[in-house]
Design a protein around this motif. Sequence first.
Motif, short mmCIF file in Angstrom:
data_model
loop_
_atom_site.label_atom_id
_atom_site.label_comp_id
_atom_site.label_asym_id
_atom_site.label_seq_id
_atom_site.Cartn_x
_atom_site.Cartn_y
_atom_site.Cartn_z
N PRO A 207 0.81 -1.23 0.00
CA PRO A 207 0.00 0.00 0.00
C PRO A 207 0.84 1.27 0.00
N SER B 258 -5.47 -3.74 0.45
CA SER B 258 -4.22 -4.18 1.10
C SER B 258 -4.51 -4.80 2.46
N ASN C 268 -6.90 1.40 -2.12
CA ASN C 268 -5.58 0.85 -1.82
C ASN C 268 -5.51 0.31 -0.40
#
Length: 463
Positions: free
Chosen positions: A406, A457, A453
């Motif tokens: 990330p 993640s 993201n």
Amino acid sequence: MGILMIFSTILATSIVAYYILKQYNPIFVFLFSGIILLILAFYLIGTPIPSQTQRNVEEITFFTTLLDSFTFITTTFQKQLSGVGLIIMSVAGFAAYMKHINASAKLAFLANRPLSKIQNKYLILSGTFVVGMALKIVISSYAGILLLLLACIYPVLIALGIRPIVALSVLSLITLDYGPKDGNSINMADMIGQKDNVVGLFLHYQLWVVLAYVVIIALLIPFYFAWIDKRDKAKNRLQEHNEIPEIINPQCPTFYILLPWLPIVFLFVAYFLQIKLDVITANFMSIALVFVIEFIRHKNAKKLGEDMVVILKAMSEIFISVVSIIIAAGVFAEGIKALGGIAILGDGIANLGVSAVILTITILSFLVYFFAMIMGSGIAAFNAFGRLAPDIATKLGIAPITLVLPIEIASALGRAASPIAGGILALAGFAKVPPIEIIKRTTPLLLIGMGINILVSWYLTFL
């Protein structure tokens, strides 16, 4: 002592951010601050300077401490130049060769043909975004792919009645760095000790974040930019020119669109056949094959020598612009780590339980996003903080990739939010609009990208 360590870590990071905001060269700032931090950490809390020189206590003086800090810089240069640095330089050499023979430009030119079949102009914007993100796996440079799209796809968008500022904004969203050829991806693999597993990390981790970003942003683009058009026109913003740039068909055979894919093909075939093949070898094999094709086409061996100069020049230029930043940021990261504040914060967060993972991902990702935004460089921000992540991940009891990934994605999103990033400046200069006008329109989507993201993640930590 713990409070002093945390305070000194925050202070050091803030000072570095200040000088980067003041437009000081980030390579100089990282190297200089890294040396100072290593020495301060040694005298303040006794953290030994990572050096190959073994000294007895009575031999340690300020001079030997200073010498050890410079020795660490030397070993960092040696390690990076023989490892990640050489990999990135080989990628840059191949990319420059593809540009030189017009193969990458031909690929971008032909990629716009499916777009002309779409009737709704806002759906064309989504299609442009998807096509651009697909091309990003072979044209890994952010500024590089934007320049190609400006030459090949941007004129098509303008001819279809799309406003220049909207077209530029969509192009700027083609920002994620991913795939086995990308410098940040290679760096990510090196940070977690899997330098030879770039393909595996892409398939099992990076691909899912990228797909989620592409799908969600592509779905949002038509609605968001239709609203942007209505808002801008209601406020009578930006008197834009309607001049349509010339669409240029690059001069090279059509089958040359396959050549930029060669290293990717070699790497994936080797991965699935369980053959050990590194990125450097894949790139040089590809260059050799293209040399043969170019010789058959031109029947001119002298031209191949000139082409080699293009490759070597690109490798030297990427050393200045990227590899040197990686080395300098690595020294700075070691200095930050030596202060001990990151380790204390990591221990404290680890005690929070399950919520610690998403909290850590969020904090580090937005820290890197901010630094990429003020630096105008994703690779600099990623290397400054990404190298701290594996130690924190170990304390949290998670695989390092689920924390480093990330941060890597955040560095690319932050770069797209920077008015001084090379790609953004190229877009703004091409259409003669202020860079901040692009940033103002894309920031909401970039922040949605950050949310995607972080959530994907975090989900990957449980797989």
